[in-house]
Motif scaffolding. Structure first.
Motif, PDB file in Angstrom:
ATOM      1  N   MET A  36       0.834  -1.200   0.000  1.00  0.00           N
ATOM      2  CA  MET A  36       0.000   0.000   0.000  1.00  0.00           C
ATOM      3  C   MET A  36       0.867   1.249   0.000  1.00  0.00           C
ATOM      4  O   MET A  36       2.011   1.220   0.450  1.00  0.00           O
ATOM      5  CB  MET A  36      -0.880   0.038   1.269  1.00  0.00           C
ATOM      6  CG  MET A  36      -1.713  -1.186   1.533  1.00  0.00           C
ATOM      7  SD  MET A  36      -3.039  -1.413   0.375  1.00  0.00           S
ATOM      8  CE  MET A  36      -4.215  -0.236   0.943  1.00  0.00           C
ATOM      9  N   ASP A  37       0.277   2.351  -0.465  1.00  0.00           N
ATOM     10  CA  ASP A  37       0.904   3.652  -0.286  1.00  0.00           C
ATOM     11  C   ASP A  37       0.691   4.041   1.168  1.00  0.00           C
ATOM     12  O   ASP A  37      -0.376   3.795   1.733  1.00  0.00           O
ATOM     13  CB  ASP A  37       0.257   4.697  -1.200  1.00  0.00           C
ATOM     14  CG  ASP A  37       0.468   4.377  -2.677  1.00  0.00           C
ATOM     15  OD1 ASP A  37       1.539   3.851  -3.024  1.00  0.00           O
ATOM     16  OD2 ASP A  37      -0.455   4.639  -3.462  1.00  0.00           O
ATOM     17  N   ARG A  38       1.710   4.654   1.771  1.00  0.00           N
ATOM     18  CA  ARG A  38       1.617   5.048   3.174  1.00  0.00           C
ATOM     19  C   ARG A  38       1.943   6.531   3.289  1.00  0.00           C
ATOM     20  O   ARG A  38       2.832   7.025   2.607  1.00  0.00           O
ATOM     21  CB  ARG A  38       2.585   4.224   4.016  1.00  0.00           C
ATOM     22  CG  ARG A  38       2.292   2.740   3.929  1.00  0.00           C
ATOM     23  CD  ARG A  38       3.311   1.928   4.679  1.00  0.00           C
ATOM     24  NE  ARG A  38       4.663   2.135   4.184  1.00  0.00           N
ATOM     25  CZ  ARG A  38       5.389   1.232   3.563  1.00  0.00           C
ATOM     26  NH1 ARG A  38       4.915   0.049   3.349  1.00  0.00           N
ATOM     27  NH2 ARG A  38       6.602   1.512   3.157  1.00  0.00           N
ATOM     28  N   SER A  39       1.220   7.214   4.167  1.00  0.00           N
ATOM     29  CA  SER A  39       1.498   8.636   4.357  1.00  0.00           C
ATOM     30  C   SER A  39       1.324   9.045   5.810  1.00  0.00           C
ATOM     31  O   SER A  39       0.443   8.533   6.513  1.00  0.00           O
ATOM     32  CB  SER A  39       0.584   9.480   3.465  1.00  0.00           C
ATOM     33  OG  SER A  39      -0.764   9.313   3.831  1.00  0.00           O
ATOM     34  N   TRP A  40       2.184   9.943   6.241  1.00  0.00           N
ATOM     35  CA  TRP A  40       2.113  10.537   7.575  1.00  0.00           C
ATOM     36  C   TRP A  40       1.385  11.865   7.456  1.00  0.00           C
ATOM     37  O   TRP A  40       1.667  12.658   6.564  1.00  0.00           O
ATOM     38  CB  TRP A  40       3.513  10.798   8.121  1.00  0.00           C
ATOM     39  CG  TRP A  40       4.211   9.588   8.633  1.00  0.00           C
ATOM     40  CD1 TRP A  40       5.071   8.792   7.945  1.00  0.00           C
ATOM     41  CD2 TRP A  40       4.129   9.043   9.952  1.00  0.00           C
ATOM     42  NE1 TRP A  40       5.530   7.779   8.748  1.00  0.00           N
ATOM     43  CE2 TRP A  40       4.970   7.923   9.992  1.00  0.00           C
ATOM     44  CE3 TRP A  40       3.424   9.409  11.098  1.00  0.00           C
ATOM     45  CZ2 TRP A  40       5.127   7.155  11.138  1.00  0.00           C
ATOM     46  CZ3 TRP A  40       3.587   8.644  12.245  1.00  0.00           C
ATOM     47  CH2 TRP A  40       4.428   7.526  12.258  1.00  0.00           C
ATOM     48  N   ASN A  41       0.463  12.116   8.376  1.00  0.00           N
ATOM     49  CA  ASN A  41      -0.283  13.377   8.400  1.00  0.00           C
ATOM     50  C   ASN A  41      -0.441  13.834   9.841  1.00  0.00           C
ATOM     51  O   ASN A  41      -0.194  13.076  10.777  1.00  0.00           O
ATOM     52  CB  ASN A  41      -1.681  13.178   7.789  1.00  0.00           C
ATOM     53  CG  ASN A  41      -1.616  12.689   6.363  1.00  0.00           C
ATOM     54  OD1 ASN A  41      -1.157  13.383   5.480  1.00  0.00           O
ATOM     55  ND2 ASN A  41      -2.047  11.449   6.149  1.00  0.00           N
ATOM     56  N   SER A  42      -0.908  15.049   9.990  1.00  0.00           N
ATOM     57  CA  SER A  42      -1.295  15.541  11.307  1.00  0.00           C
ATOM     58  C   SER A  42      -2.480  14.708  11.769  1.00  0.00           C
ATOM     59  O   SER A  42      -3.309  14.292  10.963  1.00  0.00           O
ATOM     60  CB  SER A  42      -1.691  17.008  11.200  1.00  0.00           C
ATOM     61  OG  SER A  42      -2.409  17.396  12.346  1.00  0.00           O
TER      62      SER A  42
END
Length: 137
Positions: A36-42
């Motif tokens: 999967m694509d993974r992303s860090w966010n607030s």
């Protein structure tokens, strides 16, 4: 998206070493089953960080971190709720209770778990498989 991804040391300082261990074990279990694509966010108002798994414009799940707590959010749409309910007996009482008490929004039923150990990991993986079949062997 966050400009700077938190380091392991920052995560340990935020959630504590035991919960960071839960976090890393859970992410490892997800990543061995899903590409999967993974992303860090607030993390918004309630959480410090959000770590989201997505592919093809659809979210699989999101992990959340804040002081002394981690969370796993799984959103089940109408068809996914039907699949979950058909397999109801194979989930722990705790997961059944969280499902029953979860609020249903226009886009689905939002199940938020705050694991303190690995006891519900099999339920988590079964829930994710309801959303999307694992794409790694």
């Amino acid at each position: 998206m966050l400009e700077e991804v938190p380091t392991a040391e920052e995560m340990i300082q935020l959630v504590g070493a035991p919960l960071y261990g839960i976090w890393t074990q859970l992410t490892a279990r997800i990543e061995e089953r899903y590409d999967m694509d993974r992303s860090w966010n607030s993390g918004g108002k309630a959480w410090t960080y959000e770590y989201k798994y997505r592919r093809g414009g659809k979210t699989l799940c999101a992990l959340y971190a804040r002081e002394d707590r981690v969370g796993l959010l799984v959103i089940l749409g109408k068809d996914e709720r039907a699949k979950f309910e058909a397999d109801w007996a194979h989930y722990t009482r705790e997961t059944q209770k969280i499902y029953d008490e979860a609020r249903t929004y226009h886009d689905g039923k939002w199940l938020m778990f705050t694991p303190a150990d690995t006891a519900l990991f099999e339920d988590f993986l079964r829930l994710l498989a309801v959303k999307r079949r694992p794409n790694r062997k």
